[in-house]
Design an enzyme around this catalytic site. Sequence first.
Site, short mmCIF file in Angstrom:
data_model
loop_
_atom_site.label_atom_id
_atom_site.label_comp_id
_atom_site.label_asym_id
_atom_site.label_seq_id
_atom_site.Cartn_x
_atom_site.Cartn_y
_atom_site.Cartn_z
CG HIS A 1 -8.55 6.51 10.84
ND1 HIS A 1 -9.31 6.18 9.77
CD2 HIS A 1 -9.03 6.55 12.06
CE1 HIS A 1 -10.55 6.09 10.44
NE2 HIS A 1 -10.37 6.56 11.71
NE ARG B 1 -3.85 0.24 1.99
CZ ARG B 1 -4.44 1.15 3.20
NH1 ARG B 1 -4.45 0.76 4.20
NH2 ARG B 1 -4.97 2.08 2.80
CD GLN C 1 -13.45 8.62 8.08
OE1 GLN C 1 -13.69 7.66 8.46
NE2 GLN C 1 -14.13 9.55 7.14
CB CYS D 1 8.93 1.20 17.84
SG CYS D 1 9.33 -0.59 19.02
CB CYS E 1 9.68 1.93 22.45
SG CYS E 1 10.62 2.52 21.03
CG ASN F 1 -20.10 8.67 -1.38
OD1 ASN F 1 -20.36 7.82 -2.26
ND2 ASN F 1 -19.56 8.61 -0.19
CB VAL G 1 -3.54 6.24 6.41
CG1 VAL G 1 -4.30 6.23 7.43
CG2 VAL G 1 -3.72 5.39 5.34
CB CYS H 1 13.06 -1.04 22.33
SG CYS H 1 11.56 -1.28 21.58
#
Length: 252
Positions: free
Chosen positions: A119, A70, A101, A127, A130, A216, A103, A153
């Site tokens: 989102h 993606r 929403q 990580c 951590c 839409n 990304v 870590c």
Amino acid sequence: MNFAPALLQALRQSAHVVVFSGAGMSAESGVPTFRDAQTGLWAQYDPTELATPEAFRRHPKRVWDWYAWRRELVARARPHAGHRAVAALERHVPQVTVVTQNVDGLHQEAGSRRVVELHGNLRRIVCARCRAVVPQTAWAPAGPEGVPRCPHCGGLLRPDVVWFGEPLPADAWRAAQQAMQTADVVLVVGTSGVVYPAAGLPLLARERGARLVEVNPTETALTPVVDDVLRGPAGEVLPALVRAAWGGEGNG
Ligand code: NAD
Ligand code: ZN
């Protein structure tokens, strides 16, 4: 396209316009929505079963590889005329907030300056243990699980996105609520209105008297509560709307 004169007037008089976007906003840039057919290698998987913490625990490499695929799609994607029309709103309206929403970062790439990412962002790798943000040059080699590791870590790396069942980032959620509460007009673009809690945000704006506008091609869960329904793809409807309200090209 014909727009209601009252809608155009409401836009011109707005002090604050909020654009609330979902995966459909990016469809015309070549980033598929979850509900669109998955293609090729990934056709056998249901994305709602890949985008979960459980999936990552049980099949870390499968989830990592899906997001790597993606990320490549998104790296090739460019904003379309609809993203540019949203960015152009900033020249006409005193305050514009994009609550997304998505990304993929395409609103920012088109020039929108105030973008709240509900989102997270696919391009950022953190990580899982951590939570440090780790640039690709610092990834430690994969262990037996097949997923690169944290240089600090040793935890597994993952995309900094919100998976189904995970809480939204608190600061983004607060900023989104605040934006909705002061919006005069909310353009709800390319979202099916079924992924909560994000889908509840337009209702918050409506309670405070905002005019809700749906962009839409198909009916959604939010259709019954919006004031205006603009049926069509974002890449056509949004530039036409900006043109109708303020003239010019609608995108630049
Ligand atoms: P969604 O629930 O937001 O639904 C997609 C909506 O877009 C549908 O209502 C569809 O009718 C509409 N649509 C399709 N093409 C359109 C177009 N050209 N113009 C305007 N609207 C159009 O999205 P989803 O796919 O069900 O995903 C749920 C969540 O998964 C998203 O909210 C997001 O967090 C994440 N996701 C993000 C991306 C991305 O960043 N591009 C892509 C897929 C999924
Ligand atoms: Zn770590």
